[in-house]
Design a protein around this motif. Structure first.
Motif, PDB file in Angstrom:
ATOM      1  N   ASP A  82      39.379  39.920  33.280  1.00  0.00           N
ATOM      2  CA  ASP A  82      40.371  39.452  34.256  1.00  0.00           C
ATOM      3  C   ASP A  82      40.977  40.628  35.019  1.00  0.00           C
ATOM      4  N   LEU A  83      41.254  41.723  34.314  1.00  0.00           N
ATOM      5  CA  LEU A  83      41.791  42.912  34.971  1.00  0.00           C
ATOM      6  C   LEU A  83      40.791  43.466  35.972  1.00  0.00           C
ATOM      7  N   ALA A  84      39.522  43.516  35.567  1.00  0.00           N
ATOM      8  CA  ALA A  84      38.490  44.019  36.473  1.00  0.00           C
ATOM      9  C   ALA A  84      38.401  43.159  37.730  1.00  0.00           C
ATOM     10  N   ALA A  85      38.546  41.833  37.572  1.00  0.00           N
ATOM     11  CA  ALA A  85      38.501  40.939  38.733  1.00  0.00           C
ATOM     12  C   ALA A  85      39.677  41.186  39.669  1.00  0.00           C
ATOM     13  N   ARG A  86      40.872  41.425  39.091  1.00  0.00           N
ATOM     14  CA  ARG A  86      42.055  41.670  39.930  1.00  0.00           C
ATOM     15  C   ARG A  86      41.959  42.998  40.669  1.00  0.00           C
TER      16      ARG A  86
END
Length: 223
Positions: free
Chosen positions: A15-19
């Motif tokens: 999720d962090l990578a997507a943000r």
């Protein structure tokens, strides 16, 4: 207090990578041009500025990677998916090895420079995928990255001593499959890789155009 389940930690890292996709993608594209500047600039002041900028970008990439690894609990699943990023993040340390190995300074320096070019090219290609959702737009951006990286390799290995010539020949070969006039090992390898890439680009464009007209025919037939 118990730690989160491993699956939840991996999901949090993803999720962090997507943000961070878009901002990191933008930095990845800028990094590619910083590497190009380091290759071409000879004025000491600009050389220092670009060197500091390059290390600054590298520090951001390392911090982002370590943050994701921490969220994932440094688990085996994370390393299996991201091992190749570790290699590219370690490439800049070859500069320190160069300083310690005077006998092989030229060889290590060249490996360090080539590693930086390849690293920037890969990151720039991934950045294009992050920033662009259109397949045609993504393909065009990746092609530009491939041309720039290939021209830098021709120039770094002194296959071409003039960068404008290296850029022209890399662009021509990327589009048509032929165009590199030198015949050393690096030129032959790049000529083969870019020829394969040009065929892949043509096939992708043909498939995209075919799908576009097919959708148009289906829409017209349903009316």
């Amino acid at each position: 207090m118990t730690s989160p389940p491993r699956a939840d930690r991996v999901e949090a890292a993803e999720d962090l990578a997507a943000r961070l996709d878009r901002p990191m993608g933008f930095l990845g594209v800028l990094f590619l041009f910083v590497i190009l500047g380091q290759l071409l600039v000879t004025e000491p002041g600009w050389t220092r500025i670009l060197s500091v900028a390059g290390w600054g970008f590298w520090a951001v990439f390392v911090a982002e990677f370590l943050l994701r690894a921490s969220l994932a609990g440094f688990g085996a699943h994370f390393w299996r998916r991201n091992w190749w990023q570790v290699i590219f993040l370690l490439v800049p340390f070859l500069r320190f090895i160069r300083a310690l190995q005077a006998v092989r300074a030229l060889r290590v320096a060249r490996v360090a420079r080539v590693g930086g070019i390849v690293s920037a090219g890969v990151r720039g290609s991934r950045s294009a995928g992050r920033l662009l959702s259109s397949r045609i737009g993504w393909l065009a951006a990746v092609t530009v990255v491939v041309i720039i990286a290939s021209s830098q390799l021709l120039y770094a290995f002194e296959s071409q001593t003039d960068y404008t010539t290296a850029l022209f020949e890399a662009a021509l070969t990327t589009v048509t499959g032929t165009g590199i006039t030198t015949d050393d090992l690096v030129s032959r390898v790049l000529r083969l890789i870019l020829a394969v890439y040009s065929v892949a680009v043509f096939a992708t464009l043909a498939g995209s155009l075919g799908a576009f007209f097919l959708r148009g025919d289906n829409a017209a037939g349903s009316e």
